[in-house]
Design an enzyme around this catalytic site. Structure first.
Site, PDB file in Angstrom:
ATOM      1  N   LYS A   2       0.894  -1.322  -0.182  1.00 55.13           N
ATOM      2  CA  LYS A   2       0.068  -0.008  -0.091  1.00 55.13           C
ATOM      3  C   LYS A   2       0.827   1.242   0.028  1.00 55.13           C
ATOM      4  O   LYS A   2       1.647   1.464   1.038  1.00 55.13           O
ATOM      5  CB  LYS A   2      -0.814  -0.088   1.256  1.00 55.13           C
ATOM      6  CG  LYS A   2      -1.616   1.159   1.227  1.00 55.13           C
ATOM      7  CD  LYS A   2      -2.744   1.122   2.379  1.00 55.13           C
ATOM      8  CE  LYS A   2      -3.600   2.451   2.447  1.00 55.13           C
ATOM      9  NZ  LYS A   2      -4.709   2.404   3.576  1.00 55.13           N
TER      10      LYS A   2
ATOM     11  N   LYS B  29      -2.447  -1.557  -3.646  1.00 55.56           N
ATOM     12  CA  LYS B  29      -3.210  -0.377  -3.602  1.00 55.56           C
ATOM     13  C   LYS B  29      -2.418   0.814  -3.868  1.00 55.56           C
ATOM     14  O   LYS B  29      -1.514   0.803  -3.143  1.00 55.56           O
ATOM     15  CB  LYS B  29      -3.876  -0.571  -2.179  1.00 55.56           C
ATOM     16  CG  LYS B  29      -4.853   0.629  -2.190  1.00 55.56           C
ATOM     17  CD  LYS B  29      -5.325   0.747  -0.769  1.00 55.56           C
ATOM     18  CE  LYS B  29      -6.299   1.959  -0.509  1.00 55.56           C
ATOM     19  NZ  LYS B  29      -6.513   2.306   0.698  1.00 55.56           N
TER      20      LYS B  29
HETATM   21  C1  PBG Z   1      -7.297   3.604   5.404  1.00 57.31           C
HETATM   22  C2  PBG Z   1      -7.708   3.673   4.001  1.00 57.31           C
HETATM   23  C3  PBG Z   1      -7.614   4.440   2.956  1.00 57.31           C
HETATM   24  C4  PBG Z   1      -8.063   3.918   1.731  1.00 57.31           C
HETATM   25  C5  PBG Z   1      -8.484   2.572   2.409  1.00 57.31           C
HETATM   26  N1  PBG Z   1      -8.185   2.262   3.463  1.00 57.31           N
HETATM   27  C6  PBG Z   1      -7.100   5.946   3.110  1.00 57.31           C
HETATM   28  C7  PBG Z   1      -5.598   6.199   3.415  1.00 57.31           C
HETATM   29  O1  PBG Z   1      -4.768   5.149   3.411  1.00 57.31           O
HETATM   30  O2  PBG Z   1      -5.310   7.378   3.356  1.00 57.31           O
HETATM   31  C8  PBG Z   1      -8.173   4.771   0.436  1.00 57.31           C
HETATM   32  C9  PBG Z   1      -9.274   4.131  -0.452  1.00 57.31           C
HETATM   33  C10 PBG Z   1      -9.464   4.972  -1.699  1.00 57.31           C
HETATM   34  O3  PBG Z   1      -9.006   5.984  -1.737  1.00 57.31           O
HETATM   35  O4  PBG Z   1     -10.541   4.700  -2.352  1.00 57.31           O
HETATM   36  N2  PBG Z   1      -8.380   3.419   6.352  1.00 57.31           N
END
Ligand code: PBG
Length: 334
Positions: free
Chosen positions: A204, A256
């Site tokens: 991520k 991601k």
């Molecule tokens: C963290 C989380 C995020 C997203 C999913 N889980 C935000 C981040 O990491 O800042 C982002 C998902 C998206 O942008 O569609 N809770």
């Protein structure tokens, strides 16, 4: 004397032959989409009586309990494979108490959807503190204001138990703390919640493409997440993150965002021994919807092409805000 001009000999090998008709193209297509491989992310917001539109994500809303049930039921009827829930609480504090409270917005929503849908879908929850903390970080902070990895693991362990008890089939630890999968697995096993699985956000990145999500969860974050999410410059460390999560007990792994990280996704698919997913995040959705709104891009083709390319790069499962619509279109198209 000039000899008459003849056409040069054409190529003997002509890849275009297989592209000539829709039937030929359909027969040789290497990547197909199926509704069951799509996961719909959904937002449930505490304290509202009407669904609240998210301006930067046209067509996506923060749900009320009723609208969540309706949209979830529609998604399942369309054949979508699973639902990933995010909670937006009214009250936030430094440790994200709402995340572990059985009466907290996300846990209540999980219980309600479990009661409504039972085992007809795969019910999942984002396991992270950022929606519940007043500072908006994914973990608890040290007195100096940095994110405290090991103290955060204790909170994730409590959150895992709350979400599993509420009815989640799979938990999605997304905070990028070191050891988070092991901490969640140990907590679940201690409580004998052995059937609850872990859908780990393994690779991520600290991405600008989460921008619209910040609106979707009314984020209070100032600053960024670069001390815990990965640097977009790096590819190799994703192999390490994925291998660690699998070793710690992840049942599925995720990359991601999706579209700017297809190389990472291909690496992950080549090595992972568990199912691999990718998350087409809020900014990827917003970019296409914005271009469509300007008349600059063909919506259906752009949706199909992006999700297909994510599948082609190696994702078996795709999280996308278009899941229900796409599932319906796929069913109609046969
Ligand atoms: C963290 C989380 C995020 C997203 C999913 N889980 C935000 C981040 O990491 O800042 C982002 C998902 C998206 O942008 O569609 N809770």
């Amino acid at each position: 004397m000039n000899s008459p001009r003849t056409a040069p000999p054409g190529p003997a090998i002509r890849p275009r032959r297989l592209r000539r008709t829709p039937a030929l193209r359909r027969m040789v297509a290497q990547t197909r989409l199926h509704p069951a491989e799509l996961v719909l992310p959904m937002f449930i917001r505490e304290g509202i009586t009407e669904p609240a539109p998210i301006a930067s994500m046209p067509g996506v809303v923060q749900h009320t309990p009723d609208s969540l049930r309706v949209a979830a039921t529609e998604a399942v009827a369309a054949g979508v494979g699973g639902l990933m829930l995010f909670g937006v609480p009214t009250h936030r504090d430094p440790v994200g108490s709402g995340a572990t409270d059985p009466a907290g917005v996300l846990n209540v929503a999980l219980a309600s959807l479990k009661a409504e849908l039972g085992d007809a879908t795969v019910l999942m929850a984002d396991l992270c503190l950022d929606e519940f903390t007043d500072h908006g970080h994914c973990g608890v902070l040290t007195p100096a204001g940095t994110v405290d990895n090991d103290a955060t693991l204790l909170r994730y362990a409590e959150m895992a138990i709350a979400q599993a008890t509420a009815g989640a089939d799979l938990l999605g630890p997304s905070g990028m703390m070191d050891g988070q999968v092991a901490a969640v697995r140990a907590a679940l096993d201690d409580e004998n919640l052995i059937d609850t699985g872990i859908f780990a956000y393994s690779a991520k990145y600290a991405s600008s493409f989460y921008g619209p999500f910040r609106e979707a969860v009314d984020s209070t974050l100032t600053g960024d997440r670069r001390s815990y999410q990965q640097d977009p410059a790096n590819r190799t460390e994703s192999r390490r993150e994925v291998a660690l999560d699998i070793a710690e007990g992840a049942d599925l792994v995720m990359v991601k965002p999706a579209m700017s990280y297809l190389d990472v996704l291909a690496d992950t698919a080549a090595t992972a021994t568990v199912p691999v997913a990718a998350y087409q995040v809020s900014g990827e959705y917003a970019m296409i919807e914005a271009a469509v709104a300007n008349g600059w891009i063909d919506r259906d083709r752009a949706i199909m092409e992006t999700v297909t390319s994510i599948r082609r790069a190696g994702a078996q499962i795709v999280l996308t805000y278009w899941a229900t619509e796409l599932a319906r279109n796929l069913t109609v198209a046969g």
